[in-house]
Design a protein around this motif. Structure first.
Motif, mmCIF file in Angstrom:
data_model
loop_
_atom_site.group_PDB
_atom_site.id
_atom_site.type_symbol
_atom_site.label_atom_id
_atom_site.label_comp_id
_atom_site.label_asym_id
_atom_site.label_seq_id
_atom_site.Cartn_x
_atom_site.Cartn_y
_atom_site.Cartn_z
ATOM 1 N N LEU A 146 12.787 -7.026 -4.292
ATOM 2 C CA LEU A 146 14.147 -6.700 -3.860
ATOM 3 C C LEU A 146 14.261 -5.222 -3.493
ATOM 4 O O LEU A 146 13.918 -4.349 -4.290
ATOM 5 N N ILE A 147 14.780 -4.967 -2.281
ATOM 6 C CA ILE A 147 14.961 -3.608 -1.779
ATOM 7 C C ILE A 147 16.436 -3.231 -1.779
ATOM 8 O O ILE A 147 16.795 -2.109 -2.119
ATOM 9 N N GLU A 148 17.319 -4.188 -1.395
ATOM 10 C CA GLU A 148 18.757 -3.913 -1.326
ATOM 11 C C GLU A 148 19.516 -4.917 -2.181
ATOM 12 O O GLU A 148 19.331 -6.134 -2.030
ATOM 13 N N LEU A 149 20.376 -4.418 -3.071
ATOM 14 C CA LEU A 149 21.277 -5.252 -3.872
ATOM 15 C C LEU A 149 22.685 -4.775 -3.594
ATOM 16 O O LEU A 149 23.070 -3.661 -3.957
ATOM 17 N N LEU A 150 23.465 -5.608 -2.917
ATOM 18 C CA LEU A 150 24.795 -5.232 -2.455
ATOM 19 C C LEU A 150 25.837 -6.110 -3.144
ATOM 20 O O LEU A 150 25.921 -7.311 -2.896
ATOM 21 N N LEU A 151 26.627 -5.487 -4.022
ATOM 22 C CA LEU A 151 27.630 -6.204 -4.817
ATOM 23 C C LEU A 151 29.008 -5.602 -4.584
ATOM 24 O O LEU A 151 29.856 -5.603 -5.468
ATOM 25 N N TYR A 152 29.226 -5.077 -3.402
ATOM 26 C CA TYR A 152 30.487 -4.436 -3.045
ATOM 27 C C TYR A 152 31.688 -5.360 -3.274
ATOM 28 O O TYR A 152 31.686 -6.516 -2.885
ATOM 29 N N ASP A 153 32.715 -4.851 -3.961
ATOM 30 C CA ASP A 153 33.992 -5.558 -4.131
ATOM 31 C C ASP A 153 33.873 -6.825 -4.985
ATOM 32 O O ASP A 153 34.631 -7.776 -4.808
ATOM 33 N N CYS A 154 32.927 -6.853 -5.899
ATOM 34 C CA CYS A 154 32.869 -7.935 -6.896
ATOM 35 C C CYS A 154 33.705 -7.476 -8.093
ATOM 36 O O CYS A 154 33.183 -6.903 -9.058
ATOM 37 N N ASN B 119 22.920 -9.863 -0.763
ATOM 38 C CA ASN B 119 24.286 -9.388 -0.571
ATOM 39 C C ASN B 119 25.255 -10.447 -1.073
ATOM 40 O O ASN B 119 25.418 -11.501 -0.461
ATOM 41 N N LEU B 120 25.880 -10.153 -2.210
ATOM 42 C CA LEU B 120 26.844 -11.074 -2.827
ATOM 43 C C LEU B 120 28.223 -10.433 -2.890
ATOM 44 O O LEU B 120 29.045 -10.791 -3.742
ATOM 45 N N GLY B 121 28.502 -9.486 -2.024
ATOM 46 C CA GLY B 121 29.755 -8.742 -2.067
ATOM 47 C C GLY B 121 30.992 -9.604 -1.916
ATOM 48 O O GLY B 121 30.970 -10.682 -1.328
ATOM 49 N N ASN B 122 32.118 -9.111 -2.483
ATOM 50 C CA ASN B 122 33.424 -9.743 -2.330
ATOM 51 C C ASN B 122 33.453 -11.176 -2.858
ATOM 52 O O ASN B 122 33.955 -12.093 -2.227
ATOM 53 N N ASN B 123 32.882 -11.370 -4.066
ATOM 54 C CA ASN B 123 32.910 -12.670 -4.733
ATOM 55 C C ASN B 123 33.582 -12.551 -6.096
ATOM 56 O O ASN B 123 33.997 -11.465 -6.508
ATOM 57 N N TYR B 124 33.681 -13.685 -6.822
ATOM 58 C CA TYR B 124 34.472 -13.736 -8.057
ATOM 59 C C TYR B 124 33.646 -13.904 -9.323
ATOM 60 O O TYR B 124 34.203 -14.086 -10.394
ATOM 61 N N PHE B 125 32.327 -13.854 -9.240
ATOM 62 C CA PHE B 125 31.525 -14.056 -10.450
ATOM 63 C C PHE B 125 31.707 -12.865 -11.400
ATOM 64 O O PHE B 125 31.891 -11.728 -10.966
ATOM 65 N N HIS B 126 31.635 -13.155 -12.714
ATOM 66 C CA HIS B 126 31.818 -12.102 -13.714
ATOM 67 C C HIS B 126 30.509 -11.607 -14.300
ATOM 68 O O HIS B 126 30.465 -10.558 -14.954
ATOM 69 N N SER B 127 29.415 -12.360 -14.084
ATOM 70 C CA SER B 127 28.132 -11.902 -14.612
ATOM 71 C C SER B 127 26.980 -12.389 -13.751
ATOM 72 O O SER B 127 27.044 -13.460 -13.131
ATOM 73 N N LEU B 128 25.928 -11.594 -13.750
ATOM 74 C CA LEU B 128 24.694 -11.902 -13.045
ATOM 75 C C LEU B 128 23.690 -12.472 -14.034
ATOM 76 O O LEU B 128 23.951 -12.481 -15.238
ATOM 77 N N PRO B 129 22.533 -12.952 -13.576
ATOM 78 C CA PRO B 129 21.489 -13.348 -14.531
ATOM 79 C C PRO B 129 21.190 -12.202 -15.501
ATOM 80 O O PRO B 129 21.338 -11.026 -15.151
#
Length: 454
Positions: A270-278, A251-261
């Motif tokens: 991995l079962i859950e990937l939560l990027l809400y509000d990025c 869960n990396l939600g609500n952060n400022y990064f512009h790109s993932l690996p």
């Protein structure tokens, strides 16, 4: 326990030579009448919520058999140095001790300590030699709102499995953080970073504090759950993240990064990937095939989603307000999909999705939201008539509801269940067999109509 008028325990309690458990929780006890060397059989001592207990006597170090000590929600300001003498202690609970600002340096000598709860206390720092607690497995520091840093020795906690440090002031992790080789659960979310306005995807109500993920993070090979919401992580998430092959929830939600690996397939569990509000994230790379939940709601800058064809067991897909996404490649292959949220997406994405959806891909669907105000033609089956037929059970109920909402109601883009709208299926004896409350997920940024089918 809860004897609210009991303010004093007689000294003769020290004569109970066989006493193993002593619970004073919620009483009005003002002091603990412990004699040094007494109560040698006591293993469990609890004085939680004793609002008049301001001091722990030094004689507590004489409880040589003590395994658990609980002092939650007491007004104690300190612990005596003699606490180091609890040579068998396994669990120490100091939750919501708001007057407690420091731990004694001698706590690092409690080398049998297995569990330490400091949640809700006002400690400002941990002792510099804190890493000497080599048998510590669980450390709880949630809502320690005065804690600003972790000591450099923190990486020496080689037995640590669970670390809870939500809503602290800790801004950076020590470089040796990756030495926590047995860490399995890390929860360090902060309060949400509120953005200045809904129309300004880059703005923030206050200047963000940007941080980077330590390179040593890649050594946390046993980590199964990571919650780093609102940490102010910026730039590019380093490729080393893909080495965390044991991760199940990220869960990396609500952060400022512009790109993932460039590729997340290496996160094979991995079962859950939560990027809400990025809101700065622009592209979603290829994903691992065991994924069951993917949340990209309010990723306003997201332009493309990788092909999802291989996500055979994906059940939840949330793209609410991803207004720049034009298509969802591979959607037609998601045979296990139960919930698909597309409220606030653009019309071209909605059309592309409708073309990809088929009766086969809709078999498992439980929730579907997308722009529009008409029930899709593939959903309508003519007028619904029910008449009792032998050997034929009622299979479902259709409810139609219109909900109007303004954006003040949906502040923070979160909605509770609409509790006024409920569906029930009753047995003959009028006992509910099935009960459901309408759940609207995600607040669209547009005033255009949105359709939600459950």
């Amino acid at each position: 326990m809860h004897c609210k008028s009991l303010s004093k325990i007689p000294d003769t309690i020290n004569e109970l030579i066989a006493l193993k458990e002593l619970f004073l929780n919620g009483s009005a006890v003002e002091e603990l009448p412990l004699n040094h060397g007494s109560l040698t059989c006591l293993t469990d001592f609890s004085a939680g919520n004793c609002k008049c207990l301001k001091q722990v006597p030094s004689s507590i170090g004489g409880l040589i058999s003590l395994l658990q000590l609980q002092l939650d929600s007491t007004p104690i300001e300190s612990l005596p140095q003699e606490i180091r003498n609890l040579s068998f202690i396994r669990k120490l609970e100091l939750m919501n001790c708001e007057s407690l600002k420091f731990l004694p340096k001698s706590i690092v000598d409690m080398d049998t300590l297995h569990t330490l709860h400091l949640d809700g206390s006002n400690i400002e720092e941990l002792p510099e030699d804190f890493g000497k607690l080599e048998n510590l497995v669980l450390l709880g520091m949630n809502k320690c709102k005065m804690l600003k840093r972790l000591p450099n020795s923190f990486g020496d906690l080689k037995s640590l499995h669970h670390l809870f440090m939500q809503e602290t002031l800790v801004a950076e992790l020590p470089e040796n953080f990756g030495n926590l080789s047995n860490l399995m659960v890390l929860k360090m979310l902060k309060k949400p970073l509120f953005r200045s306005s809904e129309s300004d995807t880059q703005g923030t109500s206050k200047e963000p504090r940007f941080v980077e993920v330590p390179n040593s993070f890649s050594n946390l090979l046993l980590l199964e759950e990571l919650d780093a919401r609102s940490w102010g992580i910026s730039g590019k998430i380093p490729d080393v993240l893909e080495k965390l092959s044991s991760l199940k929830i990220l869960n990396l939600g609500n952060n400022y990064f512009h790109s993932l690996p460039s590729n997340l397939v290496g996160l094979s569990n991995l079962i859950e990937l939560l990027l809400y509000d990025c809101r700065e994230l622009k592209c979603l790379p290829p994903l691992p095939c065991k994924l069951e939940q993917l949340n990209l709601a309010n990723c306003f800058s997201l332009e493309s989603v990788s092909d999802l064809s291989e996500l055979a067991i994906l059940q939840d897909l949330n793209l609410t307000n991803c207004e720049k996404v034009d298509d969802i490649p591979g959607l037609e292959h998601l045979k296990a999909l139960k919930r698909l949220y597309l409220s606030g997406c653009n019309s071209s994405c909605s059309l592309a999705v409708k073309k990809r959806l088929s009766k086969a891909s809709l078999k498992m669907m439980r929730d579907l939201s997308l722009p529009g105000s008409r029930i899709p033609s593939w959903f309508s089956q003519g007028p619904v008539i029910f008449s009792a037929q032998p050997n034929k059970e009622l299979r479902g109920v259709i409810l139609a509801v219109v909900v109007a909402l303004n954006h003040e109601t949906g502040r923070d883009n979160q909605l509770p269940n609409v509790v006024e709208v409920q569906a029930q299926i009753l047995k003959f004896d009028l006992k509910p067999k099935m009960f459901h409350t309408l759940n609207l997920c995600g607040v669209p940024r547009t005033s255009n109509d949105q359709l939600h089918i459950w």
